[in-house]
Write a protein that holds these residues in place. Structure first.
Motif, PDB file in Angstrom:
ATOM      1  N   ALA A 137       0.828  -1.209   0.000  1.00 51.30           N
ATOM      2  CA  ALA A 137       0.000   0.000   0.000  1.00 51.30           C
ATOM      3  C   ALA A 137       0.860   1.257   0.000  1.00 51.30           C
ATOM      4  CB  ALA A 137      -0.922  -0.007   1.217  1.00 51.30           C
ATOM      5  N   ALA A 138       1.933   1.251   0.777  1.00 52.32           N
ATOM      6  CA  ALA A 138       2.801   2.425   0.851  1.00 52.32           C
ATOM      7  C   ALA A 138       3.463   2.707  -0.493  1.00 52.32           C
ATOM      8  CB  ALA A 138       3.845   2.254   1.952  1.00 52.32           C
ATOM      9  N   GLU A 139       3.841   1.671  -1.219  1.00 54.24           N
ATOM     10  CA  GLU A 139       4.402   1.872  -2.570  1.00 54.24           C
ATOM     11  C   GLU A 139       3.390   2.598  -3.455  1.00 54.24           C
ATOM     12  OE1 GLU A 139       7.367   1.460  -3.738  1.00 54.24           O
ATOM     13  OE2 GLU A 139       8.346  -0.170  -2.645  1.00 54.24           O
ATOM     14  N   ALA A 140       2.123   2.214  -3.354  1.00 54.05           N
ATOM     15  CA  ALA A 140       1.086   2.877  -4.156  1.00 54.05           C
ATOM     16  C   ALA A 140       0.936   4.334  -3.735  1.00 54.05           C
ATOM     17  CB  ALA A 140      -0.247   2.140  -4.002  1.00 54.05           C
ATOM     18  N   TRP A 141       1.024   4.608  -2.436  1.00 54.19           N
ATOM     19  CA  TRP A 141       0.915   5.987  -1.966  1.00 54.19           C
ATOM     20  C   TRP A 141       2.117   6.822  -2.378  1.00 54.19           C
ATOM     21  CZ3 TRP A 141      -3.184   8.482  -1.177  1.00 54.19           C
ATOM     22  CH2 TRP A 141      -4.331   7.864  -0.660  1.00 54.19           C
ATOM     23  N   LEU A 142       3.304   6.224  -2.386  1.00 54.93           N
ATOM     24  CA  LEU A 142       4.478   6.967  -2.872  1.00 54.93           C
ATOM     25  C   LEU A 142       4.281   7.345  -4.336  1.00 54.93           C
ATOM     26  CD1 LEU A 142       7.413   4.972  -1.234  1.00 54.93           C
ATOM     27  CD2 LEU A 142       6.573   7.246  -0.569  1.00 54.93           C
ATOM     28  N   ALA A 143       3.813   6.401  -5.133  1.00 53.65           N
ATOM     29  CA  ALA A 143       3.562   6.691  -6.551  1.00 53.65           C
ATOM     30  C   ALA A 143       2.528   7.813  -6.689  1.00 53.65           C
ATOM     31  CB  ALA A 143       3.088   5.432  -7.273  1.00 53.65           C
ATOM     32  N   TYR A 144       1.479   7.757  -5.905  1.00 54.17           N
ATOM     33  CA  TYR A 144       0.454   8.801  -5.950  1.00 54.17           C
ATOM     34  C   TYR A 144       1.059  10.155  -5.567  1.00 54.17           C
ATOM     35  CZ  TYR A 144      -3.845  11.356  -4.978  1.00 54.17           C
ATOM     36  OH  TYR A 144      -4.839  12.295  -4.983  1.00 54.17           O
ATOM     37  N   GLY A 145       1.829  10.167  -4.500  1.00 50.93           N
ATOM     38  CA  GLY A 145       2.426  11.415  -4.034  1.00 50.93           C
ATOM     39  C   GLY A 145       3.383  12.026  -5.034  1.00 50.93           C
ATOM     40  N   PHE A 146       4.244  11.202  -5.598  1.00 46.64           N
ATOM     41  CA  PHE A 146       5.255  11.727  -6.510  1.00 46.64           C
ATOM     42  C   PHE A 146       4.710  11.955  -7.924  1.00 46.64           C
ATOM     43  CE2 PHE A 146       8.321   9.602  -3.460  1.00 46.64           C
ATOM     44  CZ  PHE A 146       8.738  10.793  -2.889  1.00 46.64           C
ATOM     45  N   GLU A 147       3.871  11.048  -8.409  1.00 44.46           N
ATOM     46  CA  GLU A 147       3.386  11.174  -9.786  1.00 44.46           C
ATOM     47  C   GLU A 147       2.140  12.051  -9.897  1.00 44.46           C
ATOM     48  OE1 GLU A 147       2.834   7.108 -11.008  1.00 44.46           O
ATOM     49  OE2 GLU A 147       4.978   6.784 -11.304  1.00 44.46           O
ATOM     50  N   THR A 148       1.171  11.830  -9.048  1.00 47.07           N
ATOM     51  CA  THR A 148      -0.090  12.560  -9.150  1.00 47.07           C
ATOM     52  C   THR A 148      -0.009  13.936  -8.498  1.00 47.07           C
ATOM     53  OG1 THR A 148      -1.298  10.478  -9.194  1.00 47.07           O
ATOM     54  CG2 THR A 148      -2.580  12.459  -8.675  1.00 47.07           C
ATOM     55  N   LEU A 149       0.525  13.976  -7.279  1.00 44.20           N
ATOM     56  CA  LEU A 149       0.597  15.244  -6.558  1.00 44.20           C
ATOM     57  C   LEU A 149       1.847  16.051  -6.900  1.00 44.20           C
ATOM     58  CD1 LEU A 149      -0.608  14.157  -3.000  1.00 44.20           C
ATOM     59  CD2 LEU A 149      -1.968  15.149  -4.878  1.00 44.20           C
ATOM     60  N   GLY A 150       2.838  15.409  -7.529  1.00 41.14           N
ATOM     61  CA  GLY A 150       4.066  16.108  -7.893  1.00 41.14           C
ATOM     62  C   GLY A 150       4.910  16.532  -6.699  1.00 41.14           C
ATOM     63  N   LEU A 151       4.843  15.771  -5.618  1.00 39.92           N
ATOM     64  CA  LEU A 151       5.620  16.108  -4.427  1.00 39.92           C
ATOM     65  C   LEU A 151       7.110  15.958  -4.691  1.00 39.92           C
ATOM     66  CD1 LEU A 151       3.476  14.201  -1.759  1.00 39.92           C
ATOM     67  CD2 LEU A 151       3.422  16.661  -2.291  1.00 39.92           C
ATOM     68  N   ASP A 152       7.899  16.764  -4.020  1.00 41.73           N
ATOM     69  CA  ASP A 152       9.353  16.652  -4.107  1.00 41.73           C
ATOM     70  C   ASP A 152       9.912  15.686  -3.080  1.00 41.73           C
ATOM     71  OD1 ASP A 152       9.671  18.459  -6.223  1.00 41.73           O
ATOM     72  OD2 ASP A 152       9.577  20.163  -4.833  1.00 41.73           O
ATOM     73  N   GLU A 153       9.171  15.495  -1.968  1.00 46.74           N
ATOM     74  CA  GLU A 153       9.672  14.651  -0.890  1.00 46.74           C
ATOM     75  C   GLU A 153       8.503  14.149  -0.051  1.00 46.74           C
ATOM     76  OE1 GLU A 153      13.382  15.162   1.924  1.00 46.74           O
ATOM     77  OE2 GLU A 153      11.736  16.406   2.689  1.00 46.74           O
ATOM     78  N   ILE A 154       8.662  12.944   0.494  1.00 50.93           N
ATOM     79  CA  ILE A 154       7.733  12.364   1.470  1.00 50.93           C
ATOM     80  C   ILE A 154       8.575  11.902   2.643  1.00 50.93           C
ATOM     81  CG2 ILE A 154       6.077  10.504   1.914  1.00 50.93           C
ATOM     82  CD1 ILE A 154       5.296  10.675  -1.073  1.00 50.93           C
TER      83      ILE A 154
END
Length: 190
Positions: free
Chosen positions: A112-129
């Protein structure tokens, strides 16, 4: 929020049918080993309502994790804005999780966390989590390492919300993952 599907899970907003499980994970001695409190049913219901409202507002948050094959909620995994650490810039996003013990050790959090990282970086365009855990919480830090997160000992801290009566829970370790590091890890895994 639009549900996120992984190989075995559906990550979605909270529903009333999740209340019993949410109370259980917030009052269980094993799950809450690294927290100075346990929630009674009313407190758990209020917290679940708060998490649901954040997801309604932002489109993401600490979301329910459901086994796709059975529809059973097993806990939560998600990303959320964090503002309780004064040394972090505004807008910092934290990843976190909490599962019922019967589902530990099966790779659900990492999946699940891998999916959230992808969402954060790809969808939200975050620079860091980022992620934090009590220093002795080796289960959570093992997940952080599996996710490719990097320990930042210079940012380890005594949690401002932990009372002195729970001194062993005060010290927290700090992990971070940049979009660049995440992309490099994904590329290397191909």
């Amino acid at each position: 929020m639009t549900p996120i599907r992984t190989e075995r899970l559906i990550l979605r907003n909270w529903e009333d049918r999740d209340r019993e499980l949410f109370h259980r994970i917030n009052s269980d001695e094993h799950v809450m080993e690294f927290f100075p409190f346990r929630r009674d049913r009313a407190q758990a219901d209020a917290k679940m309502d708060e998490l649901r409202a954040v997801i309604d507002r932002d489109g993401f948050g600490f979301a329910a994790a459901e086994i796709a094959a059975t529809g059973q909620c097993i806990g939560f995994v998600g990303i959320t804005p964090t503002d309780y650490l004064p040394f972090l810039p505004a807008g910092t996003i934290e990843i976190g999780w909490r599962l019922a013990p019967d589902f530990w050790g099966r790779g659900y959090v990492t999946e699940a966390a891998e999916a959230w990282l992808a969402y954060g970086f790809e969808t939200l365009g975050l620079d860091e989590i980022v992620s934090v855990a009590v220093e002795d919480n080796h289960r959570s830090t093992a997940v952080m390492k599996r996710l490719g997160m990097i320990a930042d000992p210079a940012s380890d801290f005594d949690h401002p919300g932990i009372p002195d009566s729970h001194a062993r829970l005060k010290r927290h370790v700090f992990y971070r993952l940049s979009r660049r590091e995440w992309q490099a890890r994904k590329k290397a895994a191909r």
